[in-house]
Design a protein around this motif. Structure first.
Motif, PDB file in Angstrom:
ATOM      1  N   ASN A  55       0.833  -1.209   0.000  1.00  0.00           N
ATOM      2  CA  ASN A  55       0.000   0.000   0.000  1.00  0.00           C
ATOM      3  C   ASN A  55       0.863   1.252   0.000  1.00  0.00           C
ATOM      4  O   ASN A  55       0.569   2.238  -0.695  1.00  0.00           O
ATOM      5  N   GLN A 203      -4.172  -3.089  -3.891  1.00  0.00           N
ATOM      6  CA  GLN A 203      -4.199  -2.317  -2.652  1.00  0.00           C
ATOM      7  C   GLN A 203      -5.357  -2.782  -1.785  1.00  0.00           C
ATOM      8  O   GLN A 203      -6.455  -3.058  -2.290  1.00  0.00           O
ATOM      9  N   ASP A 205      -6.777  -1.295   1.775  1.00  0.00           N
ATOM     10  CA  ASP A 205      -6.614  -0.343   2.864  1.00  0.00           C
ATOM     11  C   ASP A 205      -6.816  -1.006   4.219  1.00  0.00           C
ATOM     12  O   ASP A 205      -7.687  -1.871   4.388  1.00  0.00           O
TER      13      ASP A 205
END
Length: 485
Positions: A55, A203, A205
């Motif tokens: 990330n 990605q 989060d």
């Protein structure tokens, strides 16, 4: 001409020596970073930390893009494949020089030596910079010229030198002119070829851990301005917001050691020591972080799972998987230990006082090898960092760089009563005990345990303490006997 900046555990644009010096030239500047997931797993990192690294790479790409500096994100599973990919990129992009910040672990240093050798053979300039330490390893030595083995004299010598060399952090580079069409075309071709090595990661989060550099700066500023003055008083209480919790940002290089030291010094009346007690104390913790890196270079066997004190290799560690699993899963029957272990698994982080309590419980009360605990922490921590993790574990196990003797053994119940007096942290992390009165949560009796379905202690404190003392005493006697043989 093009300068390639190789990012590693320095994933930021501010106070990045390799990036800053590259940007001071008129050359084109290109960044590269490698997703080396197989290598990271070999080094014991867990899925959460690995995802956060990925990330952060994407966030760095956006931050560099705003400066008109492209970043190649390349899938290279191992360090060997990193070097091969880097060599191909240097040839294809006609790279004239490569800048990178030094990493101190053994595997990383071997990787860099091999790459630098290839660069010399191919007339490519290599520029290396110290980034993780304010004072490079090997620069803080005893009067005899050797490395310090104990923290306090190291800190005294470090402060004498740091006060002379301390400079403000470097800013982010100025925005550059956009790359021309030919450069962008070449870059796209190289990126396309490198994608054949494997797709780039997605990605995902993490709600608890931001990877934005701006958020890291805000977090540092908030700690310094609002909590640093009380750090010495509050840092040992897990329920208080008393620590900086910046170890995550430091481990990924979203923040630098220099940025933290400089911010603290500015708030500390310009001093690295002798200012406010709370800030002095936090600076001391940052120096501990640096001390462990100096040890890693001076004693490379630390990277190879060796004890700092060789004589402690003779400690007869127990190999009890049931006890180890109870510790891992937070069901030892010691509420503060179990609360801490559950915090680790749930949040990917553990309060520093609790790291000492749980590590000492495993190595002293259960007499289980510190290496097993170190590996477990390394897998779960989002701030996993070899130097700090190894240093902390060996300190707790009495196998490391510490002037105190092996018979320092924390009583987990006393620690709980002292640092979680209201037992609110225990209630949060071990909710089955929340129904008890606060004073009873630290060490429930058998009836209370049965009512809460909470396990009996895996070991009696006095018995575990005595067993550890005897084991360490025997190991010392054995080492002395072998030395006389």
């Amino acid at each position: 001409m093009t300068t390639l900046v190789w990012f590693r555990t320095d994933l930021r644009v501010h106070d990045n020596p390799a990036l800053w010096h590259a940007a001071q030239r008129k050359d084109d500047v290109l960044g590269v970073v490698f997703v080396s997931e197989k290598q990271w797993r070999r080094h014991g990192l867990g899925p959460r930390k690995i995802q956060l690294i990925k990330n952060r790479m994407y966030a760095l790409a956006d931050e560099l893009k705003a400066l008109n500096i492209p970043l190649l994100i390349v899938n290279a599973p191992t360090f060997a494949e990193c070097n091969l990919s880097l060599q191909r990129a240097c040839v294809q992009m006609n790279i004239s020089r490569v800048n990178f910040n030094i990493e101190y672990e053994v595997n990383e240093r071997h990787r860099d030596i091999e790459f630098a050798r290839w660069c010399r053979e191919n007339q490519i300039e290599v520029n290396k910079f110290h980034d993780q330490c304010l004072l490079p390893p090997g620069s803080v030595v005893t009067q005899q010229g050797g490395p310090f083995r104990v923290f306090t004299p190291f800190k005294k010598a470090w402060l004498q030198q740091a006060n002379v060399v301390m400079q403000p952090p470097l800013p982010a580079p100025a925005k550059r002119n956009a790359a021309d069409a030919r450069t962008l075309e070449t870059l796209a071709r190289v990126q396309s070829q490198m994608l054949k090595q494997g797709p780039l990661p997605e990605q995902e989060d993490d709600p608890l851990w931001s990877v934005a550099e701006a958020d890291a700066h805000d977090k540092l500023e908030c700690f310094i301005s609002e909590r640093a003055l009380d750090y010495k008083d509050d840092r040992d209480h897990p329920l208080r917001e008393g620590t900086s919790r910046l170890s995550f940002e430091l481990s990924l290089g979203i923040l630098s050691q220099r940025q933290c030291l400089h911010a603290a010094q500015q708030e500390n009346k310009g001093f690295l020591a002798g200012g406010f007690p709370g800030i002095d104390c936090w600076i001391s913790e940052l120096i501990w972080r640096e001390f462990y890196r100096h040890l890693l270079v001076a004693f490379p066997d630390l990277c190879k799972h060796k004890a700092f004190k060789p004589e402690t290799e003779a400690v007869p560690w127990r190999h009890d998987e049931d006890d180890f699993l109870a510790w891992c899963e937070g069901r030892t029957g010691y509420p503060i230990v179990d609360a801490a272990m559950r915090q680790l698994v749930q949040q990917g982080w553990m309060h520093n006082r609790l790291r000492m309590i749980t590590a000492m419980f495993l190595t002293k009360h259960l007499l289980i090898d510190w290496r097993k605990g170190e590996a477990f922490f390394n897998h779960w921590l989002v701030d996993a960092d070899l130097a700090s993790n190894n240093g902390g574990w060996q300190w707790s196990a009495s196998t490391g760089a510490d002037g105190a003797p092996y018979f320092r053994i924390f009583n987990p119940t006393s620690q709980s009563e002292k640092f979680d007096a209201s037992a609110e942290f225990i209630a949060q992390m071990v909710p089955e005990l929340a129904v008890l009165a606060p004073k009873d949560r630290h060490a429930p009796d058998n009836l209370q345990r049965a009512r809460c379905r909470y396990p009996l202690p895996v070991v009696n404190h006095q018995y575990g303490r005595a067993r550890a003392l005897e084991a360490f005493k025997l190991s010392q006697a054995q080492t002395l006997t072998e030395g006389d043989a």
